[in-house]
Every structure is written in structure tokens, then in C-alpha cells.
Enzyme design. Structure first.
Site, PDB file in Angstrom:
ATOM      1  CB  THR A 169     -51.760 -11.153  -5.860  1.00  0.00           C
ATOM      2  OG1 THR A 169     -51.236  -9.982  -6.499  1.00  0.00           O
ATOM      3  CG2 THR A 169     -52.749 -11.843  -6.790  1.00  0.00           C
ATOM      4  CG  ASP A 170     -48.785 -12.851  -1.541  1.00  0.00           C
ATOM      5  OD1 ASP A 170     -48.383 -13.068  -2.712  1.00  0.00           O
ATOM      6  OD2 ASP A 170     -48.906 -13.762  -0.699  1.00  0.00           O
ATOM      7  CD  GLN A 171     -42.439  -8.402  -2.041  1.00  0.00           C
ATOM      8  OE1 GLN A 171     -42.555  -8.649  -0.852  1.00  0.00           O
ATOM      9  NE2 GLN A 171     -41.445  -7.698  -2.537  1.00  0.00           N
TER      10      GLN A 171
END
Length: 131
Positions: free
Chosen positions: A15-17
Site C-alpha cells: 500500500t501507499d501512504q
């Protein structure tokens, strides 16, 4: 048409931030689906490569419908959508298990190469299994 399904849980590293699956990871999910599809037919990549049959990806497409998030369980559906003389196309749907939402869909096209890494006809035994 045979549809093969696998399940995978979204890991934090995917996942990203914002906690959303990073777009490139869908191609990893597609590869997981394709690999397990072939394994279910008794054709793991390792066996094909022992016979000097190689399948590099020559095209890849993905259409994102909804975000997937950390810890979602995703169902990756895989099937053969086109089989030609020296290419094979797999199609995919990625569905969130909890609400059956379509998260992404796409395809990959692979070329059949021989031991010299040159385009080659698809082996008959492979065609028979894939049809």
C-alpha cells in the site's frame, strides 16, 4: 472457459501512504493468478522452463475500478481469453471478498519462446490443456 480463483490478503508493504494498494501491485496479483492457473493445469512455470518453453509478458493492461486497502482479502479470477499460434492472453478480475466489489480488471499477453529465446509455436500439449 475455465476461470481459476486465488485469494490474497493485501499486505501493508503493498500500500501507499493512504493505505491504498499501489497500482503496480495489481500486475503482481495478475502474475500470481496466472501462475496458479497454470499450476492447476499441471503446468508450473518451472516445468515449462525445464522444457525450454518461455512466456515473457509482451503487453499488460489494468483498469482500476475501486481502491483496495490494507488487509482486504482479494479474489483474483484468471482465465485464458485468447490463444493464438505463438501468443496467449490471460484476463483477470480482482474482487474484494467482503463486499464482492470489482476492484480492477485487466489482461496480459505472453509470447511463446523457444530455447533460443525466439518466437515459437505453442506446444500442442499446452494448447490442449489451455483450450
Amino acid at each position: 472457459m475455465k476461470i481459476h480463483e486465488i485469494k490474497t490478503r493485501v499486505r501493508y508493504q503493498e500500500t501507499d501512504q493512504m493505505g491504498v494498494v499501489y497500482y503496480a501491485n495489481f500486475f503482481v496479483y495478475f502474475e500470481m493468478g496466472r501462475t496458479e492457473y497454470l499450476r492447476s493445469l499441471g503446468l508450473p512455470y518451472s516445468e515449462l522452463e525445464k522444457e525450454h518453453i518461455y512466456f515473457p509478458v509482451i503487453e499488460a493492461h489494468c483498469r482500476f475500478r475501486l481502491p483496495a486497502y490494507y488487509d482486504d482479502v482479494l479474489i483474483v479470477q484468471t482465465w485464458v481469453s485468447e490463444l493464438k499460434h505463438a501468443t496467449i492472453e490471460f484476463s483477470y478480475k480482482v474482487i474484494r471478498e467482503s463486499d464482492t466489489s470489482l476492484v480492477a480488471e485487466g489482461s496480459t499477453k505472453l509470447a511463446c519462446l523457444n530455447a533460443s529465446r525466439k518466437p515459437a509455436s505453442m506446444p500442442e500439449k499446452l494448447k490442449k490443456l489451455l483450450l
